[in-house]
Scaffold this motif. Structure first.
Motif, mmCIF file in Angstrom:
data_model
loop_
_atom_site.group_PDB
_atom_site.id
_atom_site.type_symbol
_atom_site.label_atom_id
_atom_site.label_comp_id
_atom_site.label_asym_id
_atom_site.label_seq_id
_atom_site.Cartn_x
_atom_site.Cartn_y
_atom_site.Cartn_z
ATOM 1 N N ARG A 3 1.829 8.453 0.992
ATOM 2 C CA ARG A 3 2.368 7.240 1.620
ATOM 3 C C ARG A 3 3.539 7.579 2.512
ATOM 4 N NH1 ARG A 3 2.692 1.526 -1.576
ATOM 5 N NH2 ARG A 3 2.985 0.199 0.257
ATOM 6 N N GLN A 4 3.553 6.924 3.689
ATOM 7 C CA GLN A 4 4.675 7.022 4.629
ATOM 8 C C GLN A 4 5.133 5.592 4.933
ATOM 9 O OE1 GLN A 4 5.866 9.957 5.631
ATOM 10 N NE2 GLN A 4 4.263 11.187 4.643
ATOM 11 N N GLY A 5 6.103 5.102 4.169
ATOM 12 C CA GLY A 5 6.516 3.709 4.330
ATOM 13 C C GLY A 5 5.390 2.792 3.882
ATOM 14 N N ASP A 6 4.921 1.924 4.796
ATOM 15 C CA ASP A 6 3.798 1.036 4.486
ATOM 16 C C ASP A 6 2.445 1.660 4.835
ATOM 17 O OD1 ASP A 6 5.521 -0.967 3.603
ATOM 18 O OD2 ASP A 6 5.712 -1.859 5.605
ATOM 19 N N ASP A 7 2.459 2.857 5.394
ATOM 20 C CA ASP A 7 1.233 3.495 5.863
ATOM 21 C C ASP A 7 0.761 4.559 4.864
ATOM 22 O OD1 ASP A 7 1.615 1.938 8.141
ATOM 23 O OD2 ASP A 7 2.619 3.557 9.235
ATOM 24 N N TRP A 8 -0.519 4.926 5.035
ATOM 25 C CA TRP A 8 -1.109 5.969 4.198
ATOM 26 C C TRP A 8 -1.806 7.008 5.079
ATOM 27 C CZ3 TRP A 8 -0.877 6.396 -1.103
ATOM 28 C CH2 TRP A 8 -0.405 5.281 -1.807
ATOM 29 N N ARG A 10 -2.955 1.941 8.651
ATOM 30 C CA ARG A 10 -1.759 1.420 9.330
ATOM 31 C C ARG A 10 -1.764 -0.092 9.326
ATOM 32 N NH1 ARG A 10 -0.676 6.014 8.532
ATOM 33 N NH2 ARG A 10 -0.311 7.668 10.040
ATOM 34 N N ARG A 70 -3.680 -0.859 -3.511
ATOM 35 C CA ARG A 70 -2.434 -0.685 -2.755
ATOM 36 C C ARG A 70 -2.562 -1.129 -1.304
ATOM 37 N NH1 ARG A 70 -1.438 5.531 -4.943
ATOM 38 N NH2 ARG A 70 -2.158 5.121 -7.061
ATOM 39 N N LEU A 71 -3.698 -1.716 -0.938
ATOM 40 C CA LEU A 71 -3.939 -2.081 0.450
ATOM 41 C C LEU A 71 -3.428 -3.483 0.751
ATOM 42 C CD1 LEU A 71 -7.592 -0.740 0.857
ATOM 43 C CD2 LEU A 71 -5.465 0.366 1.579
ATOM 44 N N PRO A 72 -2.878 -3.696 1.956
ATOM 45 C CA PRO A 72 -2.473 -5.051 2.349
ATOM 46 C C PRO A 72 -3.681 -5.905 2.695
ATOM 47 C CG PRO A 72 -2.142 -3.528 4.167
ATOM 48 C CD PRO A 72 -2.583 -2.694 2.996
ATOM 49 N N TYR A 83 -5.112 -4.741 7.859
ATOM 50 C CA TYR A 83 -4.763 -3.362 8.169
ATOM 51 C C TYR A 83 -5.860 -2.747 9.029
ATOM 52 C CZ TYR A 83 -8.043 -2.362 4.345
ATOM 53 O OH TYR A 83 -9.142 -2.319 3.538
#
Length: 293
Positions: free
Chosen positions: A270-275, A293, A243-245, A248
């Protein structure tokens, strides 16, 4: 021509190869003997260590992936350049003039920024230096920075924060257990066996006996060995790797050591695109808290 400030620069020391960790650990242990350690510096040295063209060892990478729970791939986990360049950081920390002796160091935080995926075919130029020595209510903290570049482009950066514990009057206030928030529901539970300490030492090169020896742990105040903090961070990232971009920053604070053996609870939200993620013990106390982030 007076009045023009001269910028502070670090003296660059180019090494022909990465240092061998074994002699550095022996030097650190010798330096802990009263009368043999020399004087500690009042500040960090204005020096940076560098080594060029470090190749990725595919077998070591595969072994590291297995120990930390990553899938086998040609792309390096975010934490793997840390272990590749760790001997440079270790040479800095074990230098006689380093302000905190290795035997008194506690790794309390780590921040890694991945600028782009690093692959097994990349040859990495590493640079390491120490900075930002500052007071802490339990002693002093310092940051050790490790940068990896490919063809002059920074592709990865790690900042490890170390605490040198010192006795202070009163010892600070203890937080009441009633003030501790309840941990979130666990996403998974992992059994951490004693071999994690020796296996991670083998693939990382970090052979600190606090992680591999019951006697070594007891000499430093622990009833049994504890897991490497960077193994704990890597294990959490392995649980999230799908799930990582591609780029980051992952930052963790190390709270309580993970004793070997033990069972830990992993949580990620998850908070939006952040963890946000964390490891807790069976009593709800945090071993590690982190963000991506």
């Amino acid at each position: 021509m007076g009045g023009v400030p001269v910028p502070t620069t670090r003296a660059r020391v180019e090494l022909s190869r990465l240092p061998a960790p074994g002699p550095l650990y022996r030097r650190a242990l010798l330096g802990a003997v009263p009368g043999l350690g020399g004087r500690r510096g009042a500040d960090v040295s204005a020096v940076e260590l560098a080594v060029r063209e470090v190749a990725v060892d595919p077998q070591r990478l595969a072994d590291y992936d297995r120990v930390c729970g990553f899938r086998l791939a040609d792309t390096l986990p975010a934490t793997f350049p840390h272990v590749m360049g760790f001997p440079l950081a270790l040479r800095l920390i074990t230098a006689p003039e380093f302000p905190i002796p290795l035997t008194g160091v506690v790794h309390v935080g780590n921040r890694i920024t991945v600028h782009r995926p690093v692959t097994v075919g990349d040859r990495l130029d590493f640079t390491a230096w120490a900075e930002n020595l500052r007071p802490h209510d339990r002693g002093r903290q310092v940051d050790v920075v490790l940068v990896a570049s490919v063809d002059g482009e920074e592709v990865w950066r790690g900042v490890s924060t170390y605490l040198g514990r010192q006795s202070t009057p009163g010892g600070g206030e203890r937080r009441d257990r009633a003030d501790r928030p309840a941990p979130p529901a666990a996403s998974a539970r992992w059994r951490v066996e004693p071999r994690v300490g020796t296996d991670y030492a083998r693939v990382s090169g970090d052979h600190n006996p606090i992680h591999t020896s019951r006697l070594g742990a007891r000499l430093l105040g622990f009833p049994r060995p504890i897991a490497h903090g960077m193994w704990s961070k890597a294990r959490c990232l392995a649980a999230l790797e799908n799930r990582l971009p591609e780029a980051y920053t992952v930052e963790v604070a190390f709270k309580l050591p993970v004793p070997l053996p033990s069972t830990v609870a992993f949580h990620a939200g998850r908070q939006g695109d952040d963890w946000d993620f964390a490891l807790h013990d069976q009593h709800g106390r945090p071993h590690l808290v982190g963000t991506i982030r």
